[in-house]
Design an enzyme around this catalytic site. Structure first.
Site, PDB file in Angstrom:
ATOM      1  CE  LYS A 103     -30.843  13.156 -10.989  1.00  0.00           C
ATOM      2  NZ  LYS A 103     -30.635  13.823 -12.299  1.00  0.00           N
ATOM      3  CG  ASP A 134     -34.617  11.009 -11.057  1.00  0.00           C
ATOM      4  OD1 ASP A 134     -34.316  10.254 -12.002  1.00  0.00           O
ATOM      5  OD2 ASP A 134     -34.562  12.251 -11.137  1.00  0.00           O
TER       6      ASP A 134
END
EC number: 2.7.1.148
Length: 282
Positions: free
Chosen positions: A9, A134
């Protein structure tokens, strides 16, 4: 046996609002998955969880998030159900790209299928939040607004098609240290989440690129000026935007076409940046 891709990401926007009573920081982030990925291969076995990683020195025990994800799901499986996890790491370590979180999310998704647990994505998301801030995003991927400590997700329109140059200098930045050093009053430019969301809704890549911002740069760049140098060079070589991802040290550049992305990546490699990749959004 089942193989799952674990996508990295980047943070198109990262704002830190305040420190919460539980010790975490309240954040507002726009997160984007890219197709730089680890490959996670799962093989059912009886009894134990075992983990093998292709990088020497990376632990294969309960300190690894992928192992912990399997142990968490084991509580929902038939007694005696185990798994062997093979991790082929391609996402750089300690890079601000959520590689470990992506691996954990891939294990949750893969074992849910391999073991026939029939947990919904939202049920897996609640388990993911127990593993790390996350991990929920890495479970869903795409383009998301993340709030709370990063685990509360809301969908956003997809980032318009583009290429992302990722460049990680030979630096390791401890995330906990960055957050400890962060001071709101020294944050500098703050992300405009509303404007970024508007440009995403319009499919306006130039508008998104003009609004990328990460307040953690106020901590990491003064300590590691190499990050600023890479950002400056990406912009000089034609990237629409360049920003540090997460707490660093990886810098990403948004580029409109593959040829230009490859050219930028080549120049950064020639300058000695050790880990440089060209990725697309997921």
């Amino acid at each position: 046996m089942l193989t799952v891709q674990a996508y990295a990401k980047i943070n198109l926007a990262l704002d830190v609002l305040y420190k919460r009573p539980d010790g975490y920081h309240e954040v507002a982030m726009i997160m984007q998955a890219v197709n730089l990925a680890d490959t996670v291969t799962l093989t059912s076995q009886t009894g134990d969880i075992t983990l093998n990683v292709n990088i020497l020195g990376l632990p294969g025990d309960a300190s690894n998030l992928a192992y912990r994800a399997a142990a968490l799901l084991q509580e929902y499986a038939e007694p005696g159900q185990g798994v062997h996890i093979e991790l082929d790491k391609q996402i750089p370590l300690a890079a601000g790209l959520a590689g470990g979180s992506a691996d954990a999310a891939a294990v949750l998704k893969g074992l849910n299928e391999l073991w026939g647990l029939d947990l919904s994505l939202d049920e897996l998301g609640k388990l993911a939040a127990k593993l790390g801030s996350d991990v929920p995003f890495c479970l869903y991927n795409g383009t998301k607004l993340a709030t709370g400590r990063g685990e509360l997700l809301a969908p956003l329109p997809a980032l318009p098609a583009c290429y992302v140059v990722l460049a990680k200098p030979a630096i390791e930045v401890p995330t906990a240290w960055v957050y400890r050093q962060f001071k709101v009053e020294q944050a500098g430019r703050r992300p405009d989440i509303a404007a970024m969301s508007k440009y995403l809704a319009e499919g306006n890549l130039a508008g998104v690129a003009a609004n990328v911002a990460n307040v953690l740069e106020s901590v990491t760049i003064p300590a590691y000026p190499e990050i600023a140098r890479i950002k400056d060079h990406m912009l000089a070589y034609g990237a629409m935007a360049a920003l540090m991802s997460g707490s660093g040290p990886t810098v990403f550049g948004i580029v409109g076409c593959r040829d230009q992305a490859e050219a930028i990546a080549g120049r950064l490699r020639d300058e000695g940046v050790p880990e440089v990749f060209v990725a697309e959004t997921v």
